[in-house]
Design an enzyme around this catalytic site. Structure first.
Site, PDB file in Angstrom:
ATOM      1  N   ASN A  87      53.017  55.523  55.954  1.00  0.00           N
ATOM      2  CA  ASN A  87      53.318  54.112  56.157  1.00  0.00           C
ATOM      3  C   ASN A  87      53.274  53.872  57.657  1.00  0.00           C
ATOM      4  O   ASN A  87      54.185  54.285  58.384  1.00  0.00           O
ATOM      5  CB  ASN A  87      54.682  53.738  55.568  1.00  0.00           C
ATOM      6  CG  ASN A  87      55.000  52.260  55.773  1.00  0.00           C
ATOM      7  OD1 ASN A  87      54.599  51.658  56.764  1.00  0.00           O
ATOM      8  ND2 ASN A  87      55.721  51.673  54.829  1.00  0.00           N
TER       9      ASN A  87
ATOM     10  N   GLU B 118      51.294  49.527  54.421  1.00  0.00           N
ATOM     11  CA  GLU B 118      51.708  48.507  55.398  1.00  0.00           C
ATOM     12  C   GLU B 118      50.707  48.393  56.551  1.00  0.00           C
ATOM     13  O   GLU B 118      51.089  48.438  57.723  1.00  0.00           O
ATOM     14  CB  GLU B 118      53.118  48.772  55.929  1.00  0.00           C
ATOM     15  CG  GLU B 118      54.210  48.340  54.962  1.00  0.00           C
ATOM     16  CD  GLU B 118      55.523  48.002  55.658  1.00  0.00           C
ATOM     17  OE1 GLU B 118      55.716  46.826  55.980  1.00  0.00           O
ATOM     18  OE2 GLU B 118      56.341  48.917  55.870  1.00  0.00           O
TER      19      GLU B 118
ATOM     20  N   ASN C 162      59.923  53.924  48.725  1.00  0.00           N
ATOM     21  CA  ASN C 162      61.188  53.268  49.046  1.00  0.00           C
ATOM     22  C   ASN C 162      62.323  53.719  48.129  1.00  0.00           C
ATOM     23  O   ASN C 162      63.280  52.969  47.882  1.00  0.00           O
ATOM     24  CB  ASN C 162      61.036  51.744  49.036  1.00  0.00           C
ATOM     25  CG  ASN C 162      60.632  51.205  50.401  1.00  0.00           C
ATOM     26  OD1 ASN C 162      61.234  51.568  51.413  1.00  0.00           O
ATOM     27  ND2 ASN C 162      59.625  50.369  50.441  1.00  0.00           N
TER      28      ASN C 162
ATOM     29  N   ASP D  97      58.859  58.838  51.253  1.00  0.00           N
ATOM     30  CA  ASP D  97      57.393  58.879  51.195  1.00  0.00           C
ATOM     31  C   ASP D  97      56.992  60.151  50.453  1.00  0.00           C
ATOM     32  O   ASP D  97      57.462  61.243  50.789  1.00  0.00           O
ATOM     33  CB  ASP D  97      56.810  58.873  52.601  1.00  0.00           C
ATOM     34  CG  ASP D  97      57.191  57.606  53.346  1.00  0.00           C
ATOM     35  OD1 ASP D  97      56.422  56.635  53.292  1.00  0.00           O
ATOM     36  OD2 ASP D  97      58.277  57.581  53.969  1.00  0.00           O
TER      37      ASP D  97
ATOM     38  N   ASP E 184      58.227  53.725  61.821  1.00  0.00           N
ATOM     39  CA  ASP E 184      59.528  54.240  61.366  1.00  0.00           C
ATOM     40  C   ASP E 184      59.367  55.293  60.267  1.00  0.00           C
ATOM     41  O   ASP E 184      60.342  55.941  59.883  1.00  0.00           O
ATOM     42  CB  ASP E 184      60.477  53.115  60.941  1.00  0.00           C
ATOM     43  CG  ASP E 184      59.849  52.068  60.049  1.00  0.00           C
ATOM     44  OD1 ASP E 184      58.612  52.084  59.871  1.00  0.00           O
ATOM     45  OD2 ASP E 184      60.594  51.225  59.527  1.00  0.00           O
ATOM     46  N   HIS E 185      58.143  55.496  59.797  1.00  0.00           N
ATOM     47  CA  HIS E 185      57.847  56.551  58.820  1.00  0.00           C
ATOM     48  C   HIS E 185      57.022  57.670  59.452  1.00  0.00           C
ATOM     49  O   HIS E 185      56.156  57.403  60.290  1.00  0.00           O
ATOM     50  CB  HIS E 185      57.023  56.000  57.660  1.00  0.00           C
ATOM     51  CG  HIS E 185      57.727  54.966  56.831  1.00  0.00           C
ATOM     52  ND1 HIS E 185      58.213  55.236  55.572  1.00  0.00           N
ATOM     53  CD2 HIS E 185      58.011  53.664  57.079  1.00  0.00           C
ATOM     54  CE1 HIS E 185      58.765  54.136  55.075  1.00  0.00           C
ATOM     55  NE2 HIS E 185      58.656  53.166  55.965  1.00  0.00           N
TER      56      HIS E 185
ATOM     57  N   ASP F 231      54.567  55.119  50.030  1.00  0.00           N
ATOM     58  CA  ASP F 231      55.953  54.813  50.388  1.00  0.00           C
ATOM     59  C   ASP F 231      56.613  54.247  49.144  1.00  0.00           C
ATOM     60  O   ASP F 231      56.342  53.107  48.765  1.00  0.00           O
ATOM     61  CB  ASP F 231      55.978  53.800  51.541  1.00  0.00           C
ATOM     62  CG  ASP F 231      57.381  53.306  51.848  1.00  0.00           C
ATOM     63  OD1 ASP F 231      58.346  53.834  51.251  1.00  0.00           O
ATOM     64  OD2 ASP F 231      57.510  52.390  52.685  1.00  0.00           O
TER      65      ASP F 231
END
Length: 257
Positions: free
Chosen positions: A7, A34, A148, A217, A246-247, A146
């Site tokens: 991501n 994303e 989540n 992930d 952030d991933h 991802d």
DNA sequence: ATGTCACATCTAATGTGA
């Protein structure tokens, strides 16, 4: 075959880091989430110069998924084909070297009990339904992205603090188990039993520095692909420094079929 | 500590989503 999933939280913001990462790690297949840009704005050329081809389903501002591969991408499909639920660009699939591969971006869900949470659970149910009707469980298949969802407490830095919260709640975990129940194996857990491995850390505060993260992930494999898996890692290095997503990327290697 | 990013919009501070 080396397959990665990342991501990137905007392909434009992450472009230079992505190009450097693929040059170093040279995955055969790379699933992105994303990308946050329409197909005609997507910077295809940088990875094409490294020998990759693209399957894209972009979207402005939010969402957007892609698959890059060194070999031809066959039978590209976007979404689940269950209109009108397919407004958001969150799923794309292609066949590479005989392996069916999907790149998915599961809705965040915002907060347990919210409208977005209900949408997340419904989306996971639609994902399972898509597997049931569109993928042969006997074929080599990878579901990457991802999700989540942190599947278990060992995927959470502070299970007590996160208990019942978004990404960790029982309804989300149950919905994810329904997806896995189709016949998928968490490849990372085939190679690592211990906790303290995460793929996402909040941008705020010192969460990365203190390793306060979640493992959300995933690379999930059909039985035949799981049997071919030789390793799976999360590249924590890619989360370090300025201009990081952030991933972190997760990647796995598989024996030839 | 509602702490950081990325993107959008009536281009400049604010809303949205994560």
């Amino acid at each position: 075959m080396k397959v990665a999933s990342w991501n990137v939280n905007s392909i434009r913001a992450r472009h230079d880091r992505l190009v450097a990462w693929t040059a170093e790690h040279r995955p055969d297949v790379l699933c992105l989430q994303e990308i946050k840009v329409e197909n005609d704005q997507f910077p295809r050329e940088s990875l094409e110069a490294q020998g990759y081809r693209w399957a894209l389903w972009g979207q402005r501002t939010y969402n957007g998924v892609a698959i890059a591969a060194r070999s031809e991408l066959r039978d590209v499909v976007v979404g689940f084909g269950d209109e009108p639920g397919d407004a958001e660009a969150r799923a794309i699939a292609a066949t590479v070297d005989g392996v069916r591969i999907a790149s998915v971006y599961i809705p965040n869900g915002q907060a347990v009990g919210s409208d977005k949470f209900a949408y997340k659970l419904a989306w996971l149910a639609r994902l399972r339904a898509w597997l049931d009707r569109a993928v042969d469980p006997g074929q080599p298949f990878l579901l990457c992205g991802d999700f989540n969802v942190a599947p278990e407490d060992r995927d959470v830095h502070d299970p007590a603090a996160w208990a019942g919260k978004i990404h960790c709640s029982e309804p989300e975990r149950a919905a994810l188990r329904q997806v896995l129940g189709w016949g998928l194996v968490d490849v990372f857990r085939r190679h690592h039993e211990e906790g303290d491995h995460y793929s996402w850390w909040d941008y705020r505060g010192v969460s990365f520095f203190k390793n306060r993260g979640l493992r959300i992930d995933h690379i999930f494999a059909s039985a035949s692909m799981a049997a071919r898996s030789r390793g799976c890692e999360i590249d924590r290095e890619a989360r370090k420094g300025q201009n990081a997503s952030d991933h972190a990327p997760v990647y796995a290697t598989f024996d030839a079929g």
